[in-house]
Design a protein around this motif. Sequence first.
Motif, PDB file in Angstrom:
ATOM      1  N   ILE A 162       0.844  -1.195   0.000  1.00  0.00           N
ATOM      2  CA  ILE A 162       0.000   0.000   0.000  1.00  0.00           C
ATOM      3  C   ILE A 162       0.877   1.242   0.000  1.00  0.00           C
ATOM      4  CG2 ILE A 162      -0.162   0.021   2.532  1.00  0.00           C
ATOM      5  CD1 ILE A 162      -3.058   0.984   2.220  1.00  0.00           C
ATOM      6  N   LEU A 163       0.411   2.267  -0.676  1.00  0.00           N
ATOM      7  CA  LEU A 163       1.139   3.535  -0.689  1.00  0.00           C
ATOM      8  C   LEU A 163       0.782   4.318   0.566  1.00  0.00           C
ATOM      9  CD1 LEU A 163       3.079   5.085  -2.635  1.00  0.00           C
ATOM     10  CD2 LEU A 163       1.112   6.487  -3.226  1.00  0.00           C
TER      11      LEU A 163
ATOM     12  N   ALA B  71       5.777  11.235   7.912  1.00  0.00           N
ATOM     13  CA  ALA B  71       5.440  12.462   8.635  1.00  0.00           C
ATOM     14  C   ALA B  71       5.754  13.707   7.819  1.00  0.00           C
ATOM     15  CB  ALA B  71       6.188  12.498   9.972  1.00  0.00           C
ATOM     16  N   ASP B  72       6.783  13.642   6.958  1.00  0.00           N
ATOM     17  CA  ASP B  72       7.138  14.811   6.144  1.00  0.00           C
ATOM     18  C   ASP B  72       6.326  14.905   4.856  1.00  0.00           C
ATOM     19  OD1 ASP B  72       8.157  12.775   4.598  1.00  0.00           O
ATOM     20  OD2 ASP B  72      10.250  13.390   4.765  1.00  0.00           O
ATOM     21  N   GLY B  73       5.356  13.996   4.695  1.00  0.00           N
ATOM     22  CA  GLY B  73       4.489  14.036   3.514  1.00  0.00           C
ATOM     23  C   GLY B  73       4.983  13.233   2.333  1.00  0.00           C
ATOM     24  N   SER B  74       6.187  12.655   2.430  1.00  0.00           N
ATOM     25  CA  SER B  74       6.723  11.895   1.303  1.00  0.00           C
ATOM     26  C   SER B  74       6.079  10.509   1.259  1.00  0.00           C
ATOM     27  CB  SER B  74       8.240  11.769   1.423  1.00  0.00           C
ATOM     28  OG  SER B  74       8.589  11.085   2.614  1.00  0.00           O
ATOM     29  N   PRO B  75       5.718  10.039   0.054  1.00  0.00           N
ATOM     30  CA  PRO B  75       5.081   8.724  -0.069  1.00  0.00           C
ATOM     31  C   PRO B  75       6.115   7.602  -0.064  1.00  0.00           C
ATOM     32  CG  PRO B  75       5.203   9.760  -2.208  1.00  0.00           C
ATOM     33  CD  PRO B  75       5.760  10.764  -1.240  1.00  0.00           C
ATOM     34  N   PHE B  76       5.685   6.413   0.310  1.00  0.00           N
ATOM     35  CA  PHE B  76       6.535   5.226   0.209  1.00  0.00           C
ATOM     36  C   PHE B  76       5.630   4.000   0.078  1.00  0.00           C
ATOM     37  CE2 PHE B  76       5.471   5.431   4.661  1.00  0.00           C
ATOM     38  CZ  PHE B  76       5.462   4.125   5.112  1.00  0.00           C
ATOM     39  N   TRP B  77       6.158   2.991  -0.588  1.00  0.00           N
ATOM     40  CA  TRP B  77       5.422   1.734  -0.721  1.00  0.00           C
ATOM     41  C   TRP B  77       5.683   0.885   0.512  1.00  0.00           C
ATOM     42  CZ3 TRP B  77       1.598   0.543  -3.802  1.00  0.00           C
ATOM     43  CH2 TRP B  77       1.434   1.255  -4.991  1.00  0.00           C
ATOM     44  N   ASN B  78       4.612   0.470   1.163  1.00  0.00           N
ATOM     45  CA  ASN B  78       4.680  -0.244   2.429  1.00  0.00           C
ATOM     46  C   ASN B  78       4.085  -1.638   2.251  1.00  0.00           C
ATOM     47  OD1 ASN B  78       4.921  -0.924   5.095  1.00  0.00           O
ATOM     48  ND2 ASN B  78       3.444   0.559   5.879  1.00  0.00           N
ATOM     49  N   ARG B  79       4.916  -2.647   2.474  1.00  0.00           N
ATOM     50  CA  ARG B  79       4.397  -4.022   2.474  1.00  0.00           C
ATOM     51  C   ARG B  79       3.932  -4.322   3.889  1.00  0.00           C
ATOM     52  NH1 ARG B  79       6.226  -9.641   2.873  1.00  0.00           N
ATOM     53  NH2 ARG B  79       4.991 -10.900   1.416  1.00  0.00           N
TER      54      ARG B  79
ATOM     55  N   GLY C 218       1.613  -6.451  13.545  1.00  0.00           N
ATOM     56  CA  GLY C 218       1.856  -5.936  12.204  1.00  0.00           C
ATOM     57  C   GLY C 218       3.333  -5.848  11.879  1.00  0.00           C
ATOM     58  N   PHE C 219       3.677  -6.169  10.633  1.00  0.00           N
ATOM     59  CA  PHE C 219       5.031  -5.998  10.116  1.00  0.00           C
ATOM     60  C   PHE C 219       4.956  -5.069   8.913  1.00  0.00           C
ATOM     61  CE2 PHE C 219       4.874 -10.139  12.131  1.00  0.00           C
ATOM     62  CZ  PHE C 219       5.992 -10.113  12.941  1.00  0.00           C
ATOM     63  N   GLN C 220       5.787  -4.031   8.925  1.00  0.00           N
ATOM     64  CA  GLN C 220       5.781  -3.043   7.851  1.00  0.00           C
ATOM     65  C   GLN C 220       7.186  -2.965   7.249  1.00  0.00           C
ATOM     66  OE1 GLN C 220       4.740  -2.232  11.042  1.00  0.00           O
ATOM     67  NE2 GLN C 220       2.563  -2.500  10.669  1.00  0.00           N
ATOM     68  N   ASP C 221       7.257  -3.043   5.929  1.00  0.00           N
ATOM     69  CA  ASP C 221       8.549  -3.056   5.250  1.00  0.00           C
ATOM     70  C   ASP C 221       8.495  -2.088   4.072  1.00  0.00           C
ATOM     71  OD1 ASP C 221      11.098  -3.717   4.640  1.00  0.00           O
ATOM     72  OD2 ASP C 221      10.670  -5.746   3.953  1.00  0.00           O
ATOM     73  N   ASP C 222       9.498  -1.205   4.014  1.00  0.00           N
ATOM     74  CA  ASP C 222       9.577  -0.251   2.909  1.00  0.00           C
ATOM     75  C   ASP C 222      10.040  -0.999   1.658  1.00  0.00           C
ATOM     76  OD1 ASP C 222      10.017   1.798   1.137  1.00  0.00           O
ATOM     77  OD2 ASP C 222      11.158   3.039   2.529  1.00  0.00           O
ATOM     78  N   VAL C 223       9.133  -1.144   0.685  1.00  0.00           N
ATOM     79  CA  VAL C 223       9.452  -1.859  -0.561  1.00  0.00           C
ATOM     80  C   VAL C 223       9.441  -0.890  -1.744  1.00  0.00           C
ATOM     81  CG1 VAL C 223       8.648  -4.089   0.266  1.00  0.00           C
ATOM     82  CG2 VAL C 223       7.022  -2.530  -0.844  1.00  0.00           C
ATOM     83  N   THR C 224       9.696   0.388  -1.455  1.00  0.00           N
ATOM     84  CA  THR C 224       9.670   1.398  -2.516  1.00  0.00           C
ATOM     85  C   THR C 224      10.661   1.067  -3.622  1.00  0.00           C
ATOM     86  OG1 THR C 224       9.040   3.088  -0.904  1.00  0.00           O
ATOM     87  CG2 THR C 224       9.923   3.855  -2.998  1.00  0.00           C
ATOM     88  N   GLU C 225      11.880   0.666  -3.249  1.00  0.00           N
ATOM     89  CA  GLU C 225      12.890   0.376  -4.256  1.00  0.00           C
ATOM     90  C   GLU C 225      12.463  -0.791  -5.146  1.00  0.00           C
ATOM     91  OE1 GLU C 225      16.797   1.027  -6.031  1.00  0.00           O
ATOM     92  OE2 GLU C 225      15.358   2.217  -4.884  1.00  0.00           O
TER      93      GLU C 225
ATOM     94  N   PRO D  48      14.539   6.360  -1.322  1.00  0.00           N
ATOM     95  CA  PRO D  48      14.155   6.519  -2.727  1.00  0.00           C
ATOM     96  C   PRO D  48      12.833   7.279  -2.859  1.00  0.00           C
ATOM     97  CG  PRO D  48      14.784   4.251  -2.260  1.00  0.00           C
ATOM     98  CD  PRO D  48      14.672   4.950  -0.945  1.00  0.00           C
ATOM     99  N   THR D  49      12.745   8.071  -3.907  1.00  0.00           N
ATOM    100  CA  THR D  49      11.509   8.787  -4.209  1.00  0.00           C
ATOM    101  C   THR D  49      10.569   7.864  -4.975  1.00  0.00           C
ATOM    102  OG1 THR D  49      12.707  10.864  -4.349  1.00  0.00           O
ATOM    103  CG2 THR D  49      10.532  10.798  -5.367  1.00  0.00           C
ATOM    104  N   VAL D  50       9.279   7.903  -4.616  1.00  0.00           N
ATOM    105  CA  VAL D  50       8.292   7.112  -5.345  1.00  0.00           C
ATOM    106  C   VAL D  50       8.081   7.746  -6.712  1.00  0.00           C
ATOM    107  CG1 VAL D  50       5.894   6.393  -5.426  1.00  0.00           C
ATOM    108  CG2 VAL D  50       7.144   6.281  -3.276  1.00  0.00           C
ATOM    109  N   LEU D  51       8.371   6.983  -7.778  1.00  0.00           N
ATOM    110  CA  LEU D  51       8.176   7.499  -9.136  1.00  0.00           C
ATOM    111  C   LEU D  51       6.850   7.053  -9.727  1.00  0.00           C
ATOM    112  CD1 LEU D  51      11.659   7.105 -10.853  1.00  0.00           C
ATOM    113  CD2 LEU D  51      10.515   9.201 -10.182  1.00  0.00           C
TER     114      LEU D  51
END
Length: 643
Positions: A369-370, A374-382, A400-407, A638-641
């Motif tokens: 899920i996108l 806190a700074d408003g930047s988006p990231f893909w969260n598994r 809950g387990f949350q993992d940044d999968v943006t890359e 990484p920035t979400v493209l």
Amino acid sequence: MDASSYREAIYDVFADTTRAADEQIDRALDLGTEYLGLSIGFLTRIDDGTQEIVQATGDHELLQPGETCPLDEAYCRRTLETDSPLAVGDAAASPAIADRAIRTFGLGTYLGAKVVVDDAVYGTICFADRDERDVPFSETEELFIELVAKQVGQAIERRRHERELREEKRRFEGIAETSFDVLFRIDRDGTFTYVSAAVERVLGYEPATLVGTGFPEFLAPSAVETAMNAYSQVLGGETVEALEVEFLDTDDEVVVLEINGTPITDDGAVVGVQGVGRDVTARRERERELRIKNRAMDEADIGISIADAREGDNSLIYVNDGFQRLTGYDEAELLGRNCRFLQGEATDPDTVATLAERIDAQEPVTVEILNYRADGSPFWNRVRINPIENGAGEVTHYLGFQDDVTERKRTERLVELLNRVLRHNLRNDMNALLLFGDQLQEGTIPDTEAMGGRIRATAERLTELSEQARRLERYARQERAPRRLDPSTVLDDVATAARSRHPEATVEVSVRTDRGICAGAELERALSELVENALKHDPASEPRVAVTVVDDGEWIECTVTDDGPGISEQETAMIAQGEETALEHGSGLGLWLVNWIVTRYGGSFQVRPRDGADGTVATVRVPAIEADQTVEAVARRPTVLFR
């Protein structure tokens, strides 16, 4: 013996600890009758209006141990009412003695005093005779009976206390022998005087092995100082509670006992220590494992959270450091809130619905899920959610387990884009080649040389596109590795390579910053792509490119400016928006390579026409790093493209 000698004799009798209290009292009665010249001596206990003879000397039939009478018929009734001894030389003439008492006992002479035990009246000590006394009792004689009464009272107190101690000891040992815990007593020398049977189960020793041995001999070396300090503390009159002490069992294995110790006192003096030791070895191990698990959760790289399912909104009650790093919120901002606040404008509502449905059904669920930091930047969260049940099978919490999968999502979407672009361009160019072939086959081409050039140009374009796609995919799958880069070194290398390939070109470099760049080594490839693209597409015989680096206080800004024909608005728009649609396919994969490299280190890339002149301005912004900063402190995500 004179009066002084009798008093000394009384002191000696009661100071003799080898005699029991009964023996001491019997001897005191004998000395009293001898000193006072009276034939009868007796000790009474008064209880509920009744007098009982406890001990006696003399031959009076009613004044023998075990005999009782109502207090109203006793000579002692008035003795209990006065603070000083009651001395009567002629009972018949004395108002202090009741006629009923005289008729019952027939005593002519009486001297009695109260006996006090533990601040309460116990009874009386009395001396008497059937005959009257011609001479009144002297003050010395009255003081003598007061001394006897005091000593008798103290002897009874000691006897009572000793009985209580013996009873307490029997009760203590009775409980101890059936207790699961180890009960013990230690004297002032640190020697075991008693150890319960449980010690054999806990430490493997028989109790008799420990009794008579100093307790430090059974301690683990590391526990001696702590145990001795606690032992001294108890000997000082304090208590020790829940002190964990390491002992060694018969196999020299460490056994942890939780000790509660209290002083043993005698006449107000501490004579030893008694206590109980509970085997908490397994509990300590469980606590150690729990601490390890908690530390592992707290320090895990991924986000871990626990929500309370018993509350209506599944509010967070625990978040680890990884969750805080992932989201940018601190613990105080997260606890008590539902995780849905991490959602934002580009979050897919269908994914949100799936997540909510599975949680409502109390089933495990995994979604990507996108979310927004806190700074408003988006990231893909598994996100993986698992319900936790209690012993009754009721769901009480959600783990809950949350993992940044943006890359990874960036790479997947980029590969999708490459495939789409390649299919589109390959189809178009292959259709052109087929058309060229048909024309050649039909002989309708007047200028075959020109046609050959067109075919060659199309093939070269396909080859270049394929090479760009391969290079872009290779960089996308390469490990992200931010480091400190020197801007001057990077641009010198870029310029040197460009001048080598294009000796006719002019490449100007200007660096105006003392800070470094926080990015990967592939940033040099991105800047080289921009310079190469500018020189290659400039039709001038002597193309010119200016590369400048400036510092805006937060970012390092690298600008590549040329005076060529520029690029299409479609290309610039797609780079600016960070997306490629199904109907609009950019041909400049080189620009996508630049965008990919720059944004994977949290930077940005924009392309625009020059103001009031031909040419293009390509701007790359990347994080700056001070000389005294670490890469870990500065590196950006990484920035979400692609959303």
